[in-house]
Design a protein around this motif. Sequence first.
Motif, PDB file in Angstrom:
ATOM      1  N   GLU A 532       0.945  -1.119   0.000  1.00  0.00           N
ATOM      2  CA  GLU A 532      -0.099  -0.066  -0.053  1.00  0.00           C
ATOM      3  C   GLU A 532       0.849   1.360  -0.091  1.00  0.00           C
ATOM      4  O   GLU A 532       2.126   1.214   0.251  1.00  0.00           O
ATOM      5  CB  GLU A 532      -1.052   0.079   1.210  1.00  0.00           C
ATOM      6  CG  GLU A 532      -1.747  -1.242   1.430  1.00  0.00           C
ATOM      7  CD  GLU A 532      -2.896  -1.277   0.445  1.00  0.00           C
ATOM      8  OE1 GLU A 532      -3.163  -0.075  -0.231  1.00  0.00           O
ATOM      9  OE2 GLU A 532      -3.503  -2.302   0.386  1.00  0.00           O
ATOM     10  N   VAL A 533       0.168   2.441  -0.278  1.00  0.00           N
ATOM     11  CA  VAL A 533       1.127   3.726  -0.352  1.00  0.00           C
ATOM     12  C   VAL A 533       0.372   4.465   0.951  1.00  0.00           C
ATOM     13  O   VAL A 533      -0.898   4.427   1.238  1.00  0.00           O
ATOM     14  CB  VAL A 533       0.824   4.347  -1.530  1.00  0.00           C
ATOM     15  CG1 VAL A 533       1.781   5.613  -1.669  1.00  0.00           C
ATOM     16  CG2 VAL A 533       1.446   3.482  -2.644  1.00  0.00           C
ATOM     17  N   GLY A 534       1.488   5.239   1.297  1.00  0.00           N
ATOM     18  CA  GLY A 534       0.936   5.999   2.834  1.00  0.00           C
ATOM     19  C   GLY A 534       0.429   5.311   3.877  1.00  0.00           C
ATOM     20  O   GLY A 534       0.763   4.129   4.310  1.00  0.00           O
ATOM     21  N   ASN A 568       7.001  -0.449   5.495  1.00  0.00           N
ATOM     22  CA  ASN A 568       7.848   0.270   4.333  1.00  0.00           C
ATOM     23  C   ASN A 568       8.204  -0.910   3.486  1.00  0.00           C
ATOM     24  O   ASN A 568       8.936  -0.652   2.648  1.00  0.00           O
ATOM     25  CB  ASN A 568       8.658   1.081   4.689  1.00  0.00           C
ATOM     26  CG  ASN A 568       9.789   0.484   5.532  1.00  0.00           C
ATOM     27  OD1 ASN A 568       9.512  -0.806   5.949  1.00  0.00           O
ATOM     28  ND2 ASN A 568      10.931   0.827   5.643  1.00  0.00           N
ATOM     29  N   ASP A 570      10.389  -3.235   3.757  1.00  0.00           N
ATOM     30  CA  ASP A 570      12.033  -3.266   3.664  1.00  0.00           C
ATOM     31  C   ASP A 570      12.410  -4.338   4.304  1.00  0.00           C
ATOM     32  O   ASP A 570      13.552  -4.829   4.114  1.00  0.00           O
ATOM     33  CB  ASP A 570      12.691  -2.126   4.216  1.00  0.00           C
ATOM     34  CG  ASP A 570      12.662  -2.114   5.642  1.00  0.00           C
ATOM     35  OD1 ASP A 570      11.528  -2.702   6.176  1.00  0.00           O
ATOM     36  OD2 ASP A 570      13.505  -1.629   6.379  1.00  0.00           O
ATOM     37  N   ASP A 574      10.915  -2.253  12.154  1.00  0.00           N
ATOM     38  CA  ASP A 574      11.865  -1.511  12.820  1.00  0.00           C
ATOM     39  C   ASP A 574      11.414  -0.130  13.231  1.00  0.00           C
ATOM     40  O   ASP A 574      10.388   0.316  13.079  1.00  0.00           O
ATOM     41  CB  ASP A 574      13.397  -1.599  12.145  1.00  0.00           C
ATOM     42  CG  ASP A 574      13.236  -0.864  10.955  1.00  0.00           C
ATOM     43  OD1 ASP A 574      12.162  -0.424  10.514  1.00  0.00           O
ATOM     44  OD2 ASP A 574      14.319  -0.980  10.197  1.00  0.00           O
ATOM     45  N   VAL A 576      11.802   2.445  11.670  1.00  0.00           N
ATOM     46  CA  VAL A 576      11.253   3.209  10.370  1.00  0.00           C
ATOM     47  C   VAL A 576       9.884   3.093  10.429  1.00  0.00           C
ATOM     48  O   VAL A 576       8.831   3.725  10.112  1.00  0.00           O
ATOM     49  CB  VAL A 576      11.778   2.695   9.047  1.00  0.00           C
ATOM     50  CG1 VAL A 576      11.207   3.726   7.819  1.00  0.00           C
ATOM     51  CG2 VAL A 576      13.297   3.248   9.121  1.00  0.00           C
ATOM     52  N   PHE A 578       8.006   2.058  12.627  1.00  0.00           N
ATOM     53  CA  PHE A 578       7.366   2.742  13.834  1.00  0.00           C
ATOM     54  C   PHE A 578       7.157   4.275  13.698  1.00  0.00           C
ATOM     55  O   PHE A 578       6.194   5.015  13.788  1.00  0.00           O
ATOM     56  CB  PHE A 578       8.311   2.578  15.122  1.00  0.00           C
ATOM     57  CG  PHE A 578       7.975   3.371  16.473  1.00  0.00           C
ATOM     58  CD1 PHE A 578       6.795   3.253  17.121  1.00  0.00           C
ATOM     59  CD2 PHE A 578       8.747   4.698  16.688  1.00  0.00           C
ATOM     60  CE1 PHE A 578       6.446   4.204  18.166  1.00  0.00           C
ATOM     61  CE2 PHE A 578       8.384   5.464  17.711  1.00  0.00           C
ATOM     62  CZ  PHE A 578       7.429   4.928  18.496  1.00  0.00           C
ATOM     63  N   ILE A 580       6.719   5.786  10.522  1.00  0.00           N
ATOM     64  CA  ILE A 580       5.551   5.678   9.712  1.00  0.00           C
ATOM     65  C   ILE A 580       4.091   5.732  10.567  1.00  0.00           C
ATOM     66  O   ILE A 580       3.287   6.358  10.299  1.00  0.00           O
ATOM     67  CB  ILE A 580       5.631   4.688   8.411  1.00  0.00           C
ATOM     68  CG1 ILE A 580       6.851   5.218   7.896  1.00  0.00           C
ATOM     69  CG2 ILE A 580       4.539   4.862   7.703  1.00  0.00           C
ATOM     70  CD1 ILE A 580       7.560   4.009   6.678  1.00  0.00           C
TER      71      ILE A 580
END
Lengths: 587, 321
Positions: A532-534, A568, A570, A574, A576, A578, A580
Amino acid sequence: MHKRYLSIIFVFLFFFGTFSFLYFLKADSVKSQTDLVSISDTISTSHPNVEADHRVRFTATADVPGLGKIVIKPVSKEGSAFYTPPEMNYSDVALYINAEEKPLGANPLEDVSGVSIVSGVDGQVTVTLAENLSLSEGDVVVVRIGGENKITNPVNTGAYWIDIEILDDADSLLSYGQAAIFVVNPVSVGVAPVFPEPIVRTIEAGVVGASSVVLRGELLNLGPVDYVDVFLQYREKEAETWNETGKFGRSEIVLFSDFVGGLEMGTEYEFRAAAEWYNEEEEELQQVYGEIVDFVTMEQEPGEEDGTGEYDDPGEYDDPGVGDGTGRAEGGAGGPDDGIREGEPADPPPPEIQDPPPYLYLQGWAYPGGEVTLLKDGEVFAETGADSSGEFEIEVNTPLSGHFNFLLKVEERENLVSTDISFTLETEPARGITIRRILLSPTLEAEKENFVTEENIVVFGRGVPGEEVNVRILKDSERVSDQTVDVDSGGEWSLALNPGELERGRYLVIVRSFAFEEESAFGGFLRINVGEVGCSAADITGDGNVGLSDFSILMHYWGTGELRADINNDGVVDMVDFSIMMNCWTE
Amino acid sequence: MKARKLTKKNQIKVATVFLLLLSFFPAKILAVSVYVEPMVSQYQTDDVFILEVKANIKDQCVNAVRIDLVFPTEVLEGKYFSEGGSLLQLWPRPIHIDNERGVVSFIGGIPGGHCGSIEDKEVLFGRIAFKVKKVRTITEKDVRILESSRVLLDDGEATPVEFTKIGGRFVISPERRDIPLDAWDEIKTKDKEPPADFFPEIRQEELLFDGKQSLFFSTTDDQSGIDYYELSEQRRVGFFPVERENWRRVESPVVLKDQQLRSIIKIRAVDRAGNKRTKVIHPSPGWQDFVPWIIAGLLLGGLLLWQFKKLEKLKNINHKI
C-alpha cells in the motif's frame, strides 16, 4: 633544514589524509534479503538404491529467530524417490552452526533444538531451533542426516533436488533453496578399466650422493582395491635381499618418494617402486612392483648437497596422463623380479590403452549464449558455452579420484544473470561418470522489487528455446500462482502477472524449466513486494484507524520480517515502520 | 519521595478511604492490575510529589499500553512526565498533561513484548510529577485510572487484557513547609548517568517526507527520563567541519537540512537532569572531501620541489665558489 621540516609535514599530511580516507570509507552496510547461498548436499555415496549420509550445508541470508525451522525435503520424481526410514529419529541427525555442534532432541526446548521426521518416499527432516538459539545472516549451517538410520537414494539415476526451507517461528518462509544431487552409476571407461591389481612404476632416482639417494615411484592405479601401502625397495646390484623404505597408505594415484642414507660410496644399486594390499579373496597381503632401475652412488661426498631430504614425503600426483608408464607391462632393466609379483611366473599384459572417452561427461540445457563453467571444489575446472538451442556439453579427460563438490554455473554476462546447480560426486580414477539431460533452471528478472497494489508486474528471463517455463509465486510458503509460459526461439520468456491476483504482501517468485521431458530445479528466487502507499499500510488491523492496536501488532513483530507489520516493505519491522505509524496515527 | 507521617486521626481516615477504595473494585479481582503509587498519601501546599504508574502483569505477555489518568485540577498541577526506568521503550504519541481537564495520557510499547510471571514484581510504566496547589482546608482527592486505558497482549492480534485499575487518594493540608517537598528535584539530583547508548540511522523512506534523507533515533534513560533531542549539522570540507555546531531540538524522525549528506551530523539525547549522550555520524565521503587534500598535496609537492631546486642551486654556487 627547511627541506626536512617540509618533508615531515608532507609525510604527516599524507598519512593523515590516507587515514582519514580509510576511516571515512566505512560506509554503512545495506541489509538485503536474498535466498540461501553456498547451498549443497554432500552424500556419502551417489549410487542408486543405497543408503547414504547427507550433509546439507548453507549460509543463512536472513536472521532466523528461536523456534525458527530448517526444513529439508528430498524431492521425488515419478517412480523414483528418496526413502526416509520410519526408524529415523533425532539421534540420526546433527546440527552445526558455524562448526559448533548444537544439542538435538525430539522436541525443541530452551537450549535443545527439536527434530521431527516424516518418513517414507515423501519424507522430510525438520529441525526446529531451540528457544535460545537463533541464526544470524552469514551463519554457516550444516545439517547431517544419517546415523544408524539413513535415507536411501532413489532407484533411478539422474538429477534430484533437495528442498531447503528456512521458516521463522510463525512458519513464514524466510529463505528457500535447492541443492542438487546426482544419482549416478559409475561405469568403466575404455581408457582405464579396472585393473586386476594396483600398478606402480619406478621413476629415476633423484639427488644421488655418495651415501644417500632419493628414490621415487608412482602409484598409477589402485586396481580392485581402495587402499594400498606404497614404498620403495633397494639393494646392491643383484644382491639377494631387498631393503625397504617406510610404507605410506594411499587411496589415490600419487607420486611418492623417500630418502635413503647409509649407502656405500661408488657402488652400483638397484631399486623399484612397490605397493602392498590385502587381497580379500585370497585373504593375504600381496605386493606388486615397478620395473627395477639402477643408480650408482658417487665416489666421494658432494658436501652439503648430499641428502637434502627434499622428497621426504610423497607429493601429489599432478597429471598422470592417460595410460602413461604402466611399468609392469613395459618391463624395465631386466632381472628375475622385473615388474612381476613375487611367486608368479608371468606378468599379465595391461589393458590396451584406447582413445580416451571422458572421465566426466556432462550434457544438458540452459539457455542460448550462456557461458557454462564447471567448478570443482571452488576452482574453475572446465568451461564451455551453450549453443543456440541452449544445449551444452562438458568433457573432462583427466582421471578424477575422490569426493568432490561441483558447481555447474551458466552465466549471461550481458544481463548479469546466472543460474547454477551444485552437486557432489564420488569419482574413481578407473571409472568414468556420464550425466546427461541436466536441465538448469531459467533465469528470472523483474524491472523492480517493490510494486504498488494493482500495479502491472512483469517477470521475464531466459530459458531453453521452444520449451516451457513454470513460474510459481509463493506467499508465506503457500502457492498463490502457478503459470507456465513458452520460451521463444531466442530463449526469451516473459509473464505479465494479473494485478488483481497479488494482494498486499511479500512474494517469492521461483521458476523452473520444462524441457525434453525433464524438469529443472526451481531457481530465480526473486522477491517482490506488493504494498500500500501511505498510511493505509500502517493500518495493520484494517479498521480505518491507526492506533494502539496497530502499534501492539508492530511491537509484537518488532525485528522480524512479518509482512503485516513491515509498513515500508523493507523486510524488517523496525524504527522506520514505527515512525511511519507515528506519522499516520489517527486515534 | 517522602510523605509526611500520618497522625492517628488521619490513620483512621486513611483506613476508611482504603475500604472505600476497595469497594470500588469489581467483584472479580483480575490477574493483571494497573495502579498508582503511593495509593494513599498526604502532602502540603507547594509540595512536588511523584506519582508512579505501575502494573503487575502476572504471567501475561504484553506489548502496548495506553494509560489515561485523571487528577483533581483544583488541588494538583501536573508538572512533568518521566519515562525514566519505564518498561515502555517506544512512545508513539507525545505525552500529554492537560491541566485544564486534569488528564494525563500516555501510550508506550515494548518491542518484542514483555512477559511477566506469577512471582513477578511490579513494573513501572511512567512517573508523573504533581505540584500541590494551595487549599484552605484539609482536602481529600482521588486520582483515577480511566476505563479508556488499555493493556494489550503480545499475541500479534492486539488482544486487550482485562485488568484491575487502582487509583490513589491524597490528603492535602493547607499548611506549607518551610522548604516544600520536591521529589522531582531529588530524582534529577540523583541522576548522574547519561541516556543509554543509541544508534541513529539515516534513511530515505518513500512513505515519509517524500523520500527525503531523514534521521531516525531513539533511546531511553533509566533515571530521570529523556527530556529532548538535539541535532547539529555542520558543513564539512576535507572531512573537517567548517562551521560551528548549530544545535536545534528535534524529534525522531527528522528531515535533514543537508540532503546531500555533506555535513557532520551530531544527535544528542538530553535527560531531564541535563546529562547528554551524543552520537556522531559521518556520511560517506564524496569527491569534494578529497579536493582540499589533493590541492594541499600539490602545493606541498611544489613547495618541496622548489626548496630542493633552491638548495641544489645554492650547492652549485658554493661549489663554484
